[in-house]
Write a protein that holds these residues in place. Structure first.
Motif: not given
Length: 117
Positions: A89-102
Motif C-alpha cells: 500500500e506504499d506503492t505510489a508516485i512520491y513527490y517532494c515540495a517546499a512551502g506550507d504543506p497545505r
C-alpha cells in the motif's frame, strides 16, 4: 530557477527499504518546510511527512509512523525520506515540495515507488 529533484524510487519487495532524496535549488532552503507527498493510482495525493528545515521539527502521517524517517542535509539543500518495512500500500508516485504543506509553493517531479513481490 527553483528546482526540486526527487530520486531514489524503484521496485522493492514487501518488508524492504528505499531512501528517497530531494535535492533543491533556487530558493532559501532554511525558509521553507519540505514535505513528501504521494499519489497512488486512482487515489488523491496525500501528505506523507514534513520537516522544518530551520528547527528540524517533523510530521508523519499515521500510515507511515514508525516506518519512515525524514531528515535533511542543510549543507546540500537536500531532504531524505528513509522508508523501511515497506508495504504494497506504499506503492505510489512520491513527490517532494517546499512551502506550507497545505499548499506548497514549489513541487518537484515524482519518483515511482513500487512495493511488490
Amino acid at each position: 530557477e527553483v528546482q526540486l529533484q526527487a530520486s531514489g524510487g524503484g521496485l522493492v519487495q514487501p518488508g524492504g527499504s528505499l531512501r528517497l532524496s530531494c535535492v533543491t535549488s533556487g530558493f532559501s532552503f532554511d525558509d521553507y518546510p519540505i514535505g513528501w507527498f504521494r499519489q497512488a493510482p486512482g487515489k488523491e495525493r496525500e501528505g506523507v511527512s514534513v520537516i522544518s528545515t530551520s528547527d528540524g521539527n517533523t510530521y508523519y502521517a499515521d500510515a507511515v509512523k514508525g516506518r519512515f524517517t525524514i531528515s535533511t542535509d542543510n549543507a546540500k539543500n537536500t531532504v531524505y525520506l528513509q522508508m523501511n518495512s515497506l508495504k504494497p500500500e506504499d506503492t505510489a508516485i512520491y513527490y517532494c515540495a517546499a512551502g506550507d504543506p497545505r499548499a506548497p509553493d514549489y513541487w518537484g517531479q515524482g519518483t515511482q515507488v513500487t512495493v511488490s513481490s
